[in-house]
Design a protein around this motif. Structure first.
Motif, PDB file in Angstrom:
ATOM      1  N   THR A  26       0.853  -1.192   0.000  1.00  0.00           N
ATOM      2  CA  THR A  26       0.000   0.000   0.000  1.00  0.00           C
ATOM      3  C   THR A  26       0.888   1.241   0.000  1.00  0.00           C
ATOM      4  OG1 THR A  26      -0.087   0.215   2.414  1.00  0.00           O
ATOM      5  CG2 THR A  26      -1.777  -1.158   1.376  1.00  0.00           C
ATOM      6  N   TYR A  27       0.297   2.376  -0.345  1.00  0.00           N
ATOM      7  CA  TYR A  27       1.013   3.648  -0.242  1.00  0.00           C
ATOM      8  C   TYR A  27       0.600   4.408   1.003  1.00  0.00           C
ATOM      9  CZ  TYR A  27       3.038   2.964  -4.817  1.00  0.00           C
ATOM     10  OH  TYR A  27       3.760   2.465  -5.871  1.00  0.00           O
ATOM     11  N   GLU A  28      -0.402   3.900   1.704  1.00  0.00           N
ATOM     12  CA  GLU A  28      -0.874   4.509   2.944  1.00  0.00           C
ATOM     13  C   GLU A  28      -0.920   3.425   4.010  1.00  0.00           C
ATOM     14  OE1 GLU A  28      -4.599   5.646   1.263  1.00  0.00           O
ATOM     15  OE2 GLU A  28      -3.908   7.687   0.862  1.00  0.00           O
ATOM     16  N   ALA A  29      -0.832   3.833   5.275  1.00  0.00           N
ATOM     17  CA  ALA A  29      -0.779   2.861   6.371  1.00  0.00           C
ATOM     18  C   ALA A  29      -2.062   2.887   7.202  1.00  0.00           C
ATOM     19  CB  ALA A  29       0.441   3.134   7.247  1.00  0.00           C
ATOM     20  N   ASP A  31      -6.388   1.139   7.442  1.00  0.00           N
ATOM     21  CA  ASP A  31      -7.219  -0.006   7.061  1.00  0.00           C
ATOM     22  C   ASP A  31      -7.905   0.118   5.712  1.00  0.00           C
ATOM     23  OD1 ASP A  31      -6.557  -1.256   9.374  1.00  0.00           O
ATOM     24  OD2 ASP A  31      -8.495  -0.990  10.360  1.00  0.00           O
ATOM     25  N   ARG A  32      -8.284   1.297   5.307  1.00  0.00           N
ATOM     26  CA  ARG A  32      -9.016   1.463   4.061  1.00  0.00           C
ATOM     27  C   ARG A  32      -8.092   1.759   2.876  1.00  0.00           C
ATOM     28  NH1 ARG A  32     -12.875  -1.342   3.761  1.00  0.00           N
ATOM     29  NH2 ARG A  32     -13.750  -0.108   2.097  1.00  0.00           N
ATOM     30  N   ALA A  33      -6.808   1.626   3.087  1.00  0.00           N
ATOM     31  CA  ALA A  33      -5.851   1.860   2.006  1.00  0.00           C
ATOM     32  C   ALA A  33      -6.088   0.852   0.890  1.00  0.00           C
ATOM     33  CB  ALA A  33      -4.422   1.731   2.524  1.00  0.00           C
ATOM     34  N   TYR A  34      -5.906   1.307  -0.321  1.00  0.00           N
ATOM     35  CA  TYR A  34      -5.950   0.399  -1.459  1.00  0.00           C
ATOM     36  C   TYR A  34      -4.601  -0.296  -1.568  1.00  0.00           C
ATOM     37  CZ  TYR A  34     -10.431   2.026  -3.173  1.00  0.00           C
ATOM     38  OH  TYR A  34     -11.757   2.299  -3.305  1.00  0.00           O
ATOM     39  N   ALA A  35      -4.649  -1.579  -1.923  1.00  0.00           N
ATOM     40  CA  ALA A  35      -3.439  -2.379  -1.957  1.00  0.00           C
ATOM     41  C   ALA A  35      -3.272  -3.053  -3.308  1.00  0.00           C
ATOM     42  CB  ALA A  35      -3.487  -3.446  -0.863  1.00  0.00           C
ATOM     43  N   THR A  36      -2.027  -3.389  -3.599  1.00  0.00           N
ATOM     44  CA  THR A  36      -1.709  -4.324  -4.661  1.00  0.00           C
ATOM     45  C   THR A  36      -1.393  -5.622  -3.948  1.00  0.00           C
ATOM     46  OG1 THR A  36      -0.862  -2.616  -6.114  1.00  0.00           O
ATOM     47  CG2 THR A  36      -0.110  -4.866  -6.525  1.00  0.00           C
ATOM     48  N   VAL A  37      -2.160  -6.646  -4.208  1.00  0.00           N
ATOM     49  CA  VAL A  37      -2.065  -7.898  -3.463  1.00  0.00           C
ATOM     50  C   VAL A  37      -1.471  -8.981  -4.340  1.00  0.00           C
ATOM     51  CG1 VAL A  37      -3.398  -9.664  -2.238  1.00  0.00           C
ATOM     52  CG2 VAL A  37      -4.068  -7.269  -2.066  1.00  0.00           C
ATOM     53  N   ALA A  38      -0.465  -9.673  -3.807  1.00  0.00           N
ATOM     54  CA  ALA A  38       0.094 -10.854  -4.476  1.00  0.00           C
ATOM     55  C   ALA A  38      -0.446 -12.055  -3.730  1.00  0.00           C
ATOM     56  CB  ALA A  38       1.609 -10.836  -4.430  1.00  0.00           C
ATOM     57  N   SER A  39      -1.006 -12.985  -4.451  1.00  0.00           N
ATOM     58  CA  SER A  39      -1.597 -14.155  -3.836  1.00  0.00           C
ATOM     59  C   SER A  39      -1.236 -15.380  -4.653  1.00  0.00           C
ATOM     60  CB  SER A  39      -3.118 -13.976  -3.763  1.00  0.00           C
ATOM     61  OG  SER A  39      -3.705 -15.005  -3.014  1.00  0.00           O
ATOM     62  N   GLU A  40      -1.648 -16.528  -4.175  1.00  0.00           N
ATOM     63  CA  GLU A  40      -1.436 -17.766  -4.901  1.00  0.00           C
ATOM     64  C   GLU A  40      -2.660 -18.643  -4.719  1.00  0.00           C
ATOM     65  OE1 GLU A  40      -1.365 -20.524  -2.697  1.00  0.00           O
ATOM     66  OE2 GLU A  40      -1.596 -18.905  -1.291  1.00  0.00           O
ATOM     67  N   LEU A  55      -7.017  -3.116   1.779  1.00  0.00           N
ATOM     68  CA  LEU A  55      -6.098  -3.921   2.576  1.00  0.00           C
ATOM     69  C   LEU A  55      -6.847  -4.925   3.447  1.00  0.00           C
ATOM     70  CD1 LEU A  55      -3.174  -4.396   3.503  1.00  0.00           C
ATOM     71  CD2 LEU A  55      -3.492  -2.552   5.155  1.00  0.00           C
ATOM     72  N   THR A  56      -7.990  -4.542   3.987  1.00  0.00           N
ATOM     73  CA  THR A  56      -8.725  -5.414   4.913  1.00  0.00           C
ATOM     74  C   THR A  56      -9.903  -6.132   4.251  1.00  0.00           C
ATOM     75  OG1 THR A  56     -10.028  -3.525   5.653  1.00  0.00           O
ATOM     76  CG2 THR A  56      -8.056  -4.052   6.925  1.00  0.00           C
ATOM     77  N   SER A  57      -9.894  -6.254   2.933  1.00  0.00           N
ATOM     78  CA  SER A  57     -10.971  -6.968   2.237  1.00  0.00           C
ATOM     79  C   SER A  57     -10.891  -8.459   2.497  1.00  0.00           C
ATOM     80  CB  SER A  57     -10.867  -6.744   0.730  1.00  0.00           C
ATOM     81  OG  SER A  57     -11.143  -5.420   0.394  1.00  0.00           O
ATOM     82  N   ASN A  58     -12.025  -9.118   2.342  1.00  0.00           N
ATOM     83  CA  ASN A  58     -12.044 -10.573   2.410  1.00  0.00           C
ATOM     84  C   ASN A  58     -11.373 -11.138   1.161  1.00  0.00           C
ATOM     85  OD1 ASN A  58     -13.370 -10.579   4.859  1.00  0.00           O
ATOM     86  ND2 ASN A  58     -15.387 -10.685   3.929  1.00  0.00           N
ATOM     87  N   HIS A  59     -11.015 -12.399   1.228  1.00  0.00           N
ATOM     88  CA  HIS A  59     -10.338 -13.095   0.147  1.00  0.00           C
ATOM     89  C   HIS A  59     -11.229 -14.270  -0.248  1.00  0.00           C
ATOM     90  CE1 HIS A  59      -7.301 -15.777  -1.651  1.00  0.00           C
ATOM     91  NE2 HIS A  59      -6.615 -14.687  -1.876  1.00  0.00           N
ATOM     92  N   PRO A  60     -11.177 -14.729  -1.486  1.00  0.00           N
ATOM     93  CA  PRO A  60     -12.014 -15.883  -1.844  1.00  0.00           C
ATOM     94  C   PRO A  60     -11.808 -17.095  -0.930  1.00  0.00           C
ATOM     95  CG  PRO A  60     -11.109 -14.902  -3.815  1.00  0.00           C
ATOM     96  CD  PRO A  60     -10.469 -14.189  -2.646  1.00  0.00           C
ATOM     97  N   SER A  61     -10.635 -17.216  -0.302  1.00  0.00           N
ATOM     98  CA  SER A  61     -10.382 -18.370   0.563  1.00  0.00           C
ATOM     99  C   SER A  61     -10.905 -18.164   1.980  1.00  0.00           C
ATOM    100  CB  SER A  61      -8.890 -18.686   0.612  1.00  0.00           C
ATOM    101  OG  SER A  61      -8.212 -17.660   1.302  1.00  0.00           O
ATOM    102  N   GLY A  62     -11.328 -16.944   2.343  1.00  0.00           N
ATOM    103  CA  GLY A  62     -11.828 -16.735   3.696  1.00  0.00           C
ATOM    104  C   GLY A  62     -11.955 -15.276   4.065  1.00  0.00           C
ATOM    105  N   ALA A  63     -12.533 -15.055   5.231  1.00  0.00           N
ATOM    106  CA  ALA A  63     -12.726 -13.698   5.741  1.00  0.00           C
ATOM    107  C   ALA A  63     -11.403 -13.123   6.238  1.00  0.00           C
ATOM    108  CB  ALA A  63     -13.746 -13.713   6.873  1.00  0.00           C
ATOM    109  N   TYR A  64     -11.246 -11.807   6.093  1.00  0.00           N
ATOM    110  CA  TYR A  64     -10.055 -11.121   6.578  1.00  0.00           C
ATOM    111  C   TYR A  64      -9.844 -11.456   8.048  1.00  0.00           C
ATOM    112  CZ  TYR A  64      -7.185  -7.282   8.305  1.00  0.00           C
ATOM    113  OH  TYR A  64      -6.211  -6.542   8.911  1.00  0.00           O
ATOM    114  N   GLY A  65      -8.605 -11.790   8.405  1.00  0.00           N
ATOM    115  CA  GLY A  65      -8.287 -12.140   9.790  1.00  0.00           C
ATOM    116  C   GLY A  65      -7.397 -11.137  10.484  1.00  0.00           C
TER     117      GLY A  65
END
Length: 142
Positions: A26-29, A31-40, A55-65
């Motif tokens: 992210t460019y900001e620190a 919770d609502r910052a937009y992120a570039t996410v690398a996943s697998e 940054l705090t969005s859910n992911h297809p594999s599960g809810a944000y933890g």
């Protein structure tokens, strides 16, 4: 312009299953910052870089933890994140062929990338307060 590298984890399906880990820049620190996410993805691991997600969005594999800041980074990290992610995915796939497909290793994938970024001096170096030391403290299972 600098940014921030985060390890983000998602809730596991049960207390015995591993949490899914991903990396975000992210460019900001906040919770609502937009992120570039690398996943697998499980099975045959393939990396994927997604831009403009919270940054705090859910992911297809599960809810944000949760998340942990691994360190401040320069633009070179964002530019090379896809290449690091692809290389780490191939290393994980090679390891899977040796130990079996049912191994969970998004955590191995994240370790490879963070260690590589430290080795390239793009993240704070290994020490008590280094990025890899912080990554080691992150929750792994349910």
């Amino acid at each position: 312009m600098g940014g921030y590298l985060w390890l983000v984890w998602y809730e596991a399906a049960s207390k015995l299953t591993p949490k899914h880990w991903t990396l975000a820049v992210t460019y900001e620190a906040h919770d609502r910052a937009y992120a570039t996410v690398a996943s697998e993805h499980t099975g045959r691991y393939t990396s994927r870089v997604i831009r403009r997600v919270h940054l705090t969005s859910n992911h297809p594999s599960g809810a944000y933890g949760g998340r942990i800041l691994l360190g401040e980074v320069n633009d070179n990290v964002l530019c090379s994140l896809e290449a690091y992610s692809d290389t780490a995915a191939e290393l994980v796939n090679t390891q899977n062929r040796k130990r079996g497909q049912n191994s969970s290793n998004c955590q191995d994938w994240a370790h490879i990338i963070v260690r590589s970024l430290e080795d390239a001096m793009l993240l704070p170096q290994a020490s008590q307060a280094g990025s890899l030391a912080r990554l080691e403290k992150c929750p792994r299972a349910g």
